[in-house]
Design a protein around this motif. Structure first.
Motif, PDB file in Angstrom:
ATOM      1  N   GLY A  23       0.809  -1.212   0.000  1.00 55.04           N
ATOM      2  CA  GLY A  23       0.000   0.000   0.000  1.00 55.04           C
ATOM      3  C   GLY A  23       0.839   1.258   0.000  1.00 55.04           C
ATOM      4  O   GLY A  23       2.050   1.221  -0.292  1.00 55.04           O
ATOM      5  N   GLU A  24       0.199   2.388   0.317  1.00 51.17           N
ATOM      6  CA  GLU A  24       0.941   3.645   0.440  1.00 51.17           C
ATOM      7  C   GLU A  24       1.865   3.575   1.652  1.00 51.17           C
ATOM      8  O   GLU A  24       1.488   3.038   2.698  1.00 51.17           O
ATOM      9  N   ASN A  25       3.053   4.131   1.515  1.00 52.85           N
ATOM     10  CA  ASN A  25       3.998   4.139   2.630  1.00 52.85           C
ATOM     11  C   ASN A  25       3.518   5.092   3.720  1.00 52.85           C
ATOM     12  O   ASN A  25       3.280   6.275   3.460  1.00 52.85           O
ATOM     13  N   LEU A  26       3.393   4.560   4.913  1.00 54.53           N
ATOM     14  CA  LEU A  26       2.983   5.368   6.059  1.00 54.53           C
ATOM     15  C   LEU A  26       4.164   5.509   7.007  1.00 54.53           C
ATOM     16  O   LEU A  26       4.837   4.521   7.325  1.00 54.53           O
TER      17      LEU A  26
ATOM     18  N   ARG B 110      12.843   6.017  16.298  1.00 56.31           N
ATOM     19  CA  ARG B 110      12.746   7.310  15.624  1.00 56.31           C
ATOM     20  C   ARG B 110      11.501   7.330  14.745  1.00 56.31           C
ATOM     21  O   ARG B 110      10.515   7.973  15.067  1.00 56.31           O
ATOM     22  N   THR B 111      11.565   6.620  13.631  1.00 53.83           N
ATOM     23  CA  THR B 111      10.411   6.465  12.759  1.00 53.83           C
ATOM     24  C   THR B 111      10.371   5.027  12.254  1.00 53.83           C
ATOM     25  O   THR B 111      11.365   4.306  12.319  1.00 53.83           O
ATOM     26  N   ALA B 112       9.220   4.629  11.773  1.00 54.38           N
ATOM     27  CA  ALA B 112       9.061   3.313  11.156  1.00 54.38           C
ATOM     28  C   ALA B 112       8.162   3.478   9.937  1.00 54.38           C
ATOM     29  O   ALA B 112       7.371   4.422   9.851  1.00 54.38           O
ATOM     30  N   LEU B 113       8.308   2.572   9.004  1.00 54.62           N
ATOM     31  CA  LEU B 113       7.489   2.593   7.793  1.00 54.62           C
ATOM     32  C   LEU B 113       6.634   1.338   7.735  1.00 54.62           C
ATOM     33  O   LEU B 113       7.070   0.252   8.109  1.00 54.62           O
TER      34      LEU B 113
ATOM     35  N   LEU C 276       1.562  10.256   5.749  1.00 55.88           N
ATOM     36  CA  LEU C 276       2.060   9.694   4.506  1.00 55.88           C
ATOM     37  C   LEU C 276       3.552   9.984   4.369  1.00 55.88           C
ATOM     38  O   LEU C 276       3.993  11.105   4.650  1.00 55.88           O
ATOM     39  N   SER C 277       4.313   8.998   3.937  1.00 55.38           N
ATOM     40  CA  SER C 277       5.736   9.194   3.747  1.00 55.38           C
ATOM     41  C   SER C 277       5.965   9.975   2.465  1.00 55.38           C
ATOM     42  O   SER C 277       5.325   9.719   1.437  1.00 55.38           O
ATOM     43  N   GLU C 278       6.887  10.913   2.517  1.00 55.84           N
ATOM     44  CA  GLU C 278       7.206  11.706   1.333  1.00 55.84           C
ATOM     45  C   GLU C 278       8.301  11.065   0.489  1.00 55.84           C
ATOM     46  O   GLU C 278       8.622  11.535  -0.594  1.00 55.84           O
ATOM     47  N   GLY C 279       8.875   9.988   1.015  1.00 56.43           N
ATOM     48  CA  GLY C 279       9.950   9.309   0.300  1.00 56.43           C
ATOM     49  C   GLY C 279       9.441   8.383  -0.795  1.00 56.43           C
ATOM     50  O   GLY C 279       8.276   8.088  -0.889  1.00 56.43           O
TER      51      GLY C 279
END
Length: 210
Positions: free
Chosen positions: A146-149, A158-161, A207-210
């Motif tokens: 799906g879309e990267n969150l 820190r962060t996770a995807l 939403l991830s911008e990467g």
């Protein structure tokens, strides 16, 4: 009166396919759910320990067998409710009564997340008893297609995807509203072929911008 072959097959559908080793299997699934809830965004692989009637998936079924009992009203979305064998199987193996409305449910099993009603329709808990909310078990096709969150919050260094699919409509916006209700709000358990992932209400999602 002899039972017809068709009736026997239907009855067998209701009672077969549960845990082969109920105590040990439930412990394994419970540990996977707790680990996934403690570390949002991680995937906890699980063995296929249940064989439910379709369209209920084996992973979602195993979670329901582990968490649901006669004290936890269970709501089924239309995708699962349309097959009587699913409700009968869950009733036999868990004893959980079916909830009349989403707001009455301790747990909700969702076979079609893309068509799910708004999260605000489920029990949100109260300020005094935030645990009196609904935990949703979403049966997803994948945790990576799906879309990267982007996830932030407790349990994340820190962060996770994550990229589950499918998700409810306008999910990111709905989740912002869910977080704003903290300590009230719902938690999500994602049941996928590759394992279990969780999104507790404390997790920030964008939403991830990467």
């Amino acid at each position: 009166m002899p039972v017809s072959e068709k009736t026997a097959d239907r009855l067998a559908q209701h009672i077969t396919g549960g845990f082969a080793h109920p105590v040990f299997d439930a412990q394994a699934i419970f540990r996977a759910v707790m680990d996934a809830m403690a570390r949002p965004g991680t995937v906890q692989p699980v063995k296929l320990l249940a064989q439910p009637p379709q369209p209920l998936s084996p992973v979602a079924a195993a979670i329901a067998l582990t968490l649901c009992d006669h004290d936890t009203p269970l709501w089924l979305d239309p995708a699962l409710r349309q097959t009587q064998a699913v409700a009968s199987w869950l009733g036999f193996h868990t004893g959980a009564p079916l909830a009349g409305t989403p707001a009455d449910a301790h747990f909700a099993l969702v076979g079609d997340p893309a068509a799910l009603i708004a999260l605000e329709n489920f029990a949100q808990g109260t300020q005094e008893y935030p645990d009196r909310s609904t935990t949703l078990i979403l049966q997803v096709v994948s945790l990576s297609s799906g879309e990267n969150l982007l996830l932030e919050g407790p349990g994340i260094e820190r962060t996770a995807l994550t990229a589950p699919s499918p998700l409810p409509r306008h999910f990111v916006e709905q989740w912002k509203q869910n977080r704003a209700r903290f300590p009230r709000g719902v938690d999500l358990i994602l049941a996928a072929p590759e394992g279990i992932a969780c999104l507790p209400r404390t997790t920030r999602i964008r939403l991830s911008e990467g």
